[in-house]
Design an enzyme around this catalytic site. Sequence first.
Site, PDB file in Angstrom:
ATOM      1  N   ASP A  17       0.803  -1.218   0.000  1.00 42.70           N
ATOM      2  CA  ASP A  17       0.000   0.000   0.000  1.00 42.70           C
ATOM      3  C   ASP A  17       0.839   1.273   0.000  1.00 42.70           C
ATOM      4  O   ASP A  17       0.447   2.297   0.568  1.00 42.70           O
ATOM      5  CB  ASP A  17      -0.973   0.015   1.203  1.00 42.70           C
ATOM      6  CG  ASP A  17      -1.884  -1.201   1.192  1.00 42.70           C
ATOM      7  OD1 ASP A  17      -2.238  -1.654   0.092  1.00 42.70           O
ATOM      8  OD2 ASP A  17      -2.238  -1.678   2.285  1.00 42.70           O
ATOM      9  N   GLY A  19       1.480   2.979  -2.569  1.00 46.70           N
ATOM     10  CA  GLY A  19       1.024   3.874  -3.639  1.00 46.70           C
ATOM     11  C   GLY A  19       1.566   3.430  -4.997  1.00 46.70           C
ATOM     12  O   GLY A  19       1.737   4.241  -5.907  1.00 46.70           O
ATOM     13  N   LYS A  20       1.801   2.120  -5.115  1.00 43.55           N
ATOM     14  CA  LYS A  20       2.367   1.574  -6.359  1.00 43.55           C
ATOM     15  C   LYS A  20       1.457   1.865  -7.560  1.00 43.55           C
ATOM     16  O   LYS A  20       1.922   2.240  -8.627  1.00 43.55           O
ATOM     17  CB  LYS A  20       2.573   0.058  -6.229  1.00 43.55           C
ATOM     18  CG  LYS A  20       3.555  -0.335  -5.120  1.00 43.55           C
ATOM     19  CD  LYS A  20       3.649  -1.835  -4.943  1.00 43.55           C
ATOM     20  CE  LYS A  20       2.414  -2.478  -4.358  1.00 43.55           C
ATOM     21  NZ  LYS A  20       2.092  -2.114  -2.979  1.00 43.55           N
ATOM     22  N   ALA A  43      -4.060  -7.848  -3.916  1.00 46.86           N
ATOM     23  CA  ALA A  43      -3.569  -6.482  -4.116  1.00 46.86           C
ATOM     24  C   ALA A  43      -4.744  -5.521  -4.238  1.00 46.86           C
ATOM     25  O   ALA A  43      -5.849  -5.907  -4.606  1.00 46.86           O
ATOM     26  CB  ALA A  43      -2.733  -6.423  -5.389  1.00 46.86           C
ATOM     27  N   GLY A  44      -4.490  -4.264  -3.914  1.00 44.64           N
ATOM     28  CA  GLY A  44      -5.473  -3.207  -4.128  1.00 44.64           C
ATOM     29  C   GLY A  44      -4.684  -1.991  -4.541  1.00 44.64           C
ATOM     30  O   GLY A  44      -4.039  -1.348  -3.706  1.00 44.64           O
ATOM     31  N   HIS A  45      -4.651  -1.720  -5.834  1.00 47.06           N
ATOM     32  CA  HIS A  45      -3.836  -0.619  -6.368  1.00 47.06           C
ATOM     33  C   HIS A  45      -4.747   0.499  -6.841  1.00 47.06           C
ATOM     34  O   HIS A  45      -5.474   0.344  -7.816  1.00 47.06           O
ATOM     35  CB  HIS A  45      -2.942  -1.145  -7.508  1.00 47.06           C
ATOM     36  CG  HIS A  45      -1.968  -2.207  -7.056  1.00 47.06           C
ATOM     37  ND1 HIS A  45      -1.243  -2.981  -7.915  1.00 47.06           N
ATOM     38  CD2 HIS A  45      -1.604  -2.610  -5.808  1.00 47.06           C
ATOM     39  CE1 HIS A  45      -0.473  -3.806  -7.223  1.00 47.06           C
ATOM     40  NE2 HIS A  45      -0.672  -3.609  -5.942  1.00 47.06           N
ATOM     41  N   GLN A 228       1.931  -6.104  -3.152  1.00 43.34           N
ATOM     42  CA  GLN A 228       2.370  -6.193  -1.751  1.00 43.34           C
ATOM     43  C   GLN A 228       3.678  -5.405  -1.575  1.00 43.34           C
ATOM     44  O   GLN A 228       3.897  -4.466  -2.313  1.00 43.34           O
ATOM     45  CB  GLN A 228       2.525  -7.665  -1.306  1.00 43.34           C
ATOM     46  CG  GLN A 228       1.210  -8.435  -1.199  1.00 43.34           C
ATOM     47  CD  GLN A 228       0.655  -8.931  -2.517  1.00 43.34           C
ATOM     48  OE1 GLN A 228       1.338  -9.584  -3.271  1.00 43.34           O
ATOM     49  NE2 GLN A 228      -0.584  -8.633  -2.799  1.00 43.34           N
ATOM     50  N   ALA A 303      -7.589  -1.113   0.653  1.00 39.35           N
ATOM     51  CA  ALA A 303      -8.320  -0.999  -0.604  1.00 39.35           C
ATOM     52  C   ALA A 303      -9.058  -2.297  -0.946  1.00 39.35           C
ATOM     53  O   ALA A 303      -9.973  -2.303  -1.754  1.00 39.35           O
ATOM     54  CB  ALA A 303      -7.359  -0.624  -1.734  1.00 39.35           C
TER      55      ALA A 303
HETATM   56  P1  GDP Z   1      -0.734   0.303  -3.571  1.00 40.80           P
HETATM   57  O1  GDP Z   1      -1.341  -0.963  -3.091  1.00 40.80           O
HETATM   58  O2  GDP Z   1       0.732   0.369  -3.313  1.00 40.80           O
HETATM   59  O3  GDP Z   1      -1.069   0.614  -4.992  1.00 40.80           O
HETATM   60  O4  GDP Z   1      -1.384   1.465  -2.682  1.00 40.80           O
HETATM   61  P2  GDP Z   1      -2.953   1.626  -2.298  1.00 40.80           P
HETATM   62  O5  GDP Z   1      -3.680   2.095  -3.504  1.00 40.80           O
HETATM   63  O6  GDP Z   1      -3.450   0.414  -1.610  1.00 40.80           O
HETATM   64  O7  GDP Z   1      -2.855   2.733  -1.175  1.00 40.80           O
HETATM   65  C1  GDP Z   1      -2.311   3.983  -1.427  1.00 40.80           C
HETATM   66  C2  GDP Z   1      -3.377   5.038  -1.134  1.00 40.80           C
HETATM   67  O8  GDP Z   1      -2.756   6.300  -1.085  1.00 40.80           O
HETATM   68  C3  GDP Z   1      -4.436   5.143  -2.204  1.00 40.80           C
HETATM   69  O9  GDP Z   1      -5.642   5.535  -1.605  1.00 40.80           O
HETATM   70  C4  GDP Z   1      -3.906   6.233  -3.130  1.00 40.80           C
HETATM   71  O10 GDP Z   1      -4.943   6.919  -3.818  1.00 40.80           O
HETATM   72  C5  GDP Z   1      -3.245   7.142  -2.129  1.00 40.80           C
HETATM   73  N1  GDP Z   1      -2.060   7.859  -2.617  1.00 40.80           N
HETATM   74  C6  GDP Z   1      -1.071   7.443  -3.457  1.00 40.80           C
HETATM   75  N2  GDP Z   1      -0.111   8.378  -3.559  1.00 40.80           N
HETATM   76  C7  GDP Z   1      -0.481   9.410  -2.779  1.00 40.80           C
HETATM   77  C8  GDP Z   1       0.119  10.657  -2.425  1.00 40.80           C
HETATM   78  O11 GDP Z   1       1.211  11.020  -2.854  1.00 40.80           O
HETATM   79  N3  GDP Z   1      -0.574  11.443  -1.539  1.00 40.80           N
HETATM   80  C9  GDP Z   1      -1.792  11.071  -1.016  1.00 40.80           C
HETATM   81  N4  GDP Z   1      -2.390  11.896  -0.159  1.00 40.80           N
HETATM   82  N5  GDP Z   1      -2.367   9.911  -1.318  1.00 40.80           N
HETATM   83  C10 GDP Z   1      -1.719   9.080  -2.175  1.00 40.80           C
HETATM   84  P1  IMO Z   2      -0.948  -4.203  -2.218  1.00 40.70           P
HETATM   85  O1  IMO Z   2      -0.496  -4.776  -3.537  1.00 40.70           O
HETATM   86  C1  IMO Z   2      -0.952  -4.606   2.125  1.00 40.70           C
HETATM   87  C2  IMO Z   2      -1.102  -8.702   3.714  1.00 40.70           C
HETATM   88  C3  IMO Z   2      -2.357  -9.170   4.420  1.00 40.70           C
HETATM   89  C4  IMO Z   2      -1.765 -10.158   5.393  1.00 40.70           C
HETATM   90  C5  IMO Z   2      -0.641 -10.801   4.590  1.00 40.70           C
HETATM   91  C6  IMO Z   2      -1.021 -12.124   3.946  1.00 40.70           C
HETATM   92  O2  IMO Z   2      -2.214  -3.457  -2.276  1.00 40.70           O
HETATM   93  O3  IMO Z   2       0.174  -3.445  -1.591  1.00 40.70           O
HETATM   94  P2  IMO Z   2      -2.526 -12.797   1.867  1.00 40.70           P
HETATM   95  O4  IMO Z   2      -3.994 -12.571   1.606  1.00 40.70           O
HETATM   96  O5  IMO Z   2      -1.635 -12.220   0.840  1.00 40.70           O
HETATM   97  O6  IMO Z   2      -2.217 -14.240   2.156  1.00 40.70           O
HETATM   98  O7  IMO Z   2      -2.255 -12.008   3.253  1.00 40.70           O
HETATM   99  O8  IMO Z   2      -0.294  -9.866   3.587  1.00 40.70           O
HETATM  100  N1  IMO Z   2      -1.314  -8.177   2.348  1.00 40.70           N
HETATM  101  C7  IMO Z   2      -1.225  -6.886   2.020  1.00 40.70           C
HETATM  102  N2  IMO Z   2      -1.008  -5.791   2.785  1.00 40.70           N
HETATM  103  N3  IMO Z   2      -1.074  -4.489   0.794  1.00 40.70           N
HETATM  104  C8  IMO Z   2      -1.271  -5.568   0.009  1.00 40.70           C
HETATM  105  O9  IMO Z   2      -1.258  -5.505  -1.334  1.00 40.70           O
HETATM  106  C9  IMO Z   2      -1.411  -6.832   0.626  1.00 40.70           C
HETATM  107  N4  IMO Z   2      -1.620  -8.088   0.163  1.00 40.70           N
HETATM  108  C10 IMO Z   2      -1.549  -8.899   1.225  1.00 40.70           C
HETATM  109  O10 IMO Z   2      -2.997  -8.094   5.071  1.00 40.70           O
HETATM  110  O11 IMO Z   2      -1.171  -9.474   6.463  1.00 40.70           O
HETATM  111 MG    MG Z   3      -2.883  -1.625  -1.850  1.00 42.05          MG
END
Ligand code: GDP
Ligand code: IMO
Ligand code: MG
Length: 430
Positions: A17, A19-20, A43-45, A228, A303
Site C-alpha cells: 500500500d 502507492g504503487k 492487491a489493491g492498487h 504487496q 483498498a
Molecule cells: P498500492 O497498493 O501500493 O497501490 O497502494 P494503495 O492504492 O493500496 O494505497 C495507497 C493510497 O494512497 C491510495 O488511496 C492512493 O490513492 C493514495 N495515494 C497514493 N499516492 C499518494 C500521495 O502522494 N498522496 C496522497 N495523499 N495519497 C496518495
Molecule cells: P498491495 O499490492 C498490504 C497482507 C495481508 C496479510 C498478509 C497475507 O495493495 O500493496 P494474503 O492474503 O496475501 O495471504 O495475506 O499480507 N497483504 C497486504 N497488505 N497491501 C497488500 O497488497 C497486501 N496483500 C496482502 O494483510 O497481512
Molecule cells: Mg494496496
Amino acid sequence: MSSKGRVEVLVGAQWGDEGKGKVVDTIGPRVDVFVRYQGGANAGHTVIVDGEKIIFKLLPSGMLYPGKLCVIGNGVVFDPEQFLKEVGELHSRGLDRARLVVSPHAHVVMPYHKVLDKAQEEFRGKGHMIGTTGRGIGPCYVDKYARSGLRVEDILDDERLRVRLSYALEEKNTIIKKLYGGTPMPLSEIYEPARAWGKAIAPYVEDASALLCESYKNGKRIVLEGAQGTLLDVDYGTYPYVTSSSTTAAGGFIGTGLPISALDRVIAVVKAYTTRVGEGPMPTEDKGDLGERLRDRGGEFGAVTGRARRCGWLDMVALKYSMRLNGVSVIALTKLDVLSGEDEIKVCTSYDLEGVKTDRFNGDSETLAKCRPVFESMPGWKENISDCSAFDALPEAARNYVAYIEKHTGVPVGLIGVGPDRHQTIDRGF
Ligand code: GDP
Ligand code: IMO
Ligand code: MG
C-alpha cells in the site's frame, strides 16, 4: 535492426500500500507494457484520475492507457471471477482501452482455495493468525508448489478441467471435511462456473513470456508492477506474517519469463511513513494520536478489505534492508503531503533490542517484535503541499526530509507524491 527495450521492476519497499498503483499510472505515458508478476487479487492498487477512483486488484495499473499492452504473468495466482469482474467494470465505465493478455501458466485460484484460506486462519486462531485478505492466495501457491494446482491452460478445455478438478477436489474435500470440519464442495458447483470462466478468459490467453521477450527485443519499455511489499516477501519478509509470493525485484523475472539480463532499473515505491495491514511486528507502529492522525489524513484503510491500516513513522532500518534486497536504483516517495501539519517528524534510525542498539533489520518476527524504535527528530512543516509541482516549491523542511531519506538510503528520490491524483506528483527527472 531492432534495439533492445527497457525492463524496470517496480516494488513496494515496505508492507504494501505504498502507492504503487498511482506511481505506475503516473509514469504510464512513458511505458509500453505493464505486467503483474506475483500475488493475485489480494492487491489493491488505487488510481485516481480527475477525481475518478479505480482500484485494480488483479489487473495491471496501466489499464487506463489506450492501446498499451497489459500482461498477467505466470507468477500471478489468477482469480478468474475477479478478473472478469474487473474487466466488466472497466468496460461498463468505458475504460477498457488497453490490450490484455493472461499467461496460460498462471495458477488459477479456485473457490476451495478461498474456503481453505479462511479455514486455516480460523485454525491458526489468536496469536497465530496472519490476517490474510481471504482471497485464497496462500492455498493456491501451496498447490502450485505441491504440483496439484490447475493452471489457466487447464480450465480452457472441458475434459482436461473435469479430470484435473475431480482429482484436486477429492483431496481438498478430504482436508476441508476431516481437518477443518467443513462441508465438502460438490464437483458440479465448481466445474460449471470454472467451465464458463474458461470460455470467457480464452480470448485473453496467450504465450505471455514469448510476447514480453518479443516486446523487449522490439525496443518497448516494460514495467513489472509488484504487488504487496518487500517486508511481506515469503523469504525476506516478517515470516510467517507475510504473503505467499516473492514480492522483491527478483520475483519479477520468475513471474514473467523475461531474462534477468533485461533488467534496466529497480524502482522502489516508499511511503513517507509506515503502514501495515494484518498481523505481525511493526516496530514504529503508533497506537496513539499520531497513528490516528496519519490514518485520517492518509485515508489509511485497506483498498481490498477496508481494514484500518496500522500507522507510524518511517522505519529507516527496514527501508535500508529493502533497498539492499531489491538493489534499488530510484525511489518514488509517496504521500509526503500526509506529513504536512506535524510540528516534528521522526524517523526510526535504529532499534533497541533488549538493551542493545542495532541498525540491522531482522526478518525473524520474534526478534523484530522485541525491537523498540530509536528515533531521530527533525522539524516538520505546516504548509499544504498538495498543489506543489516542483521540488523547489516545497517548504524547506519537506525538502530536508527528502534529502534525509536520500542520504540514509543512498538512493535518489526521483518522484514525489503530494496527493492521490495522477497529476499531484513532482517529477525530478524520473
Ligand atoms: P498500492 O497498493 O501500493 O497501490 O497502494 P494503495 O492504492 O493500496 O494505497 C495507497 C493510497 O494512497 C491510495 O488511496 C492512493 O490513492 C493514495 N495515494 C497514493 N499516492 C499518494 C500521495 O502522494 N498522496 C496522497 N495523499 N495519497 C496518495
Ligand atoms: P498491495 O499490492 C498490504 C497482507 C495481508 C496479510 C498478509 C497475507 O495493495 O500493496 P494474503 O492474503 O496475501 O495471504 O495475506 O499480507 N497483504 C497486504 N497488505 N497491501 C497488500 O497488497 C497486501 N496483500 C496482502 O494483510 O497481512
Ligand atoms: Mg494496496
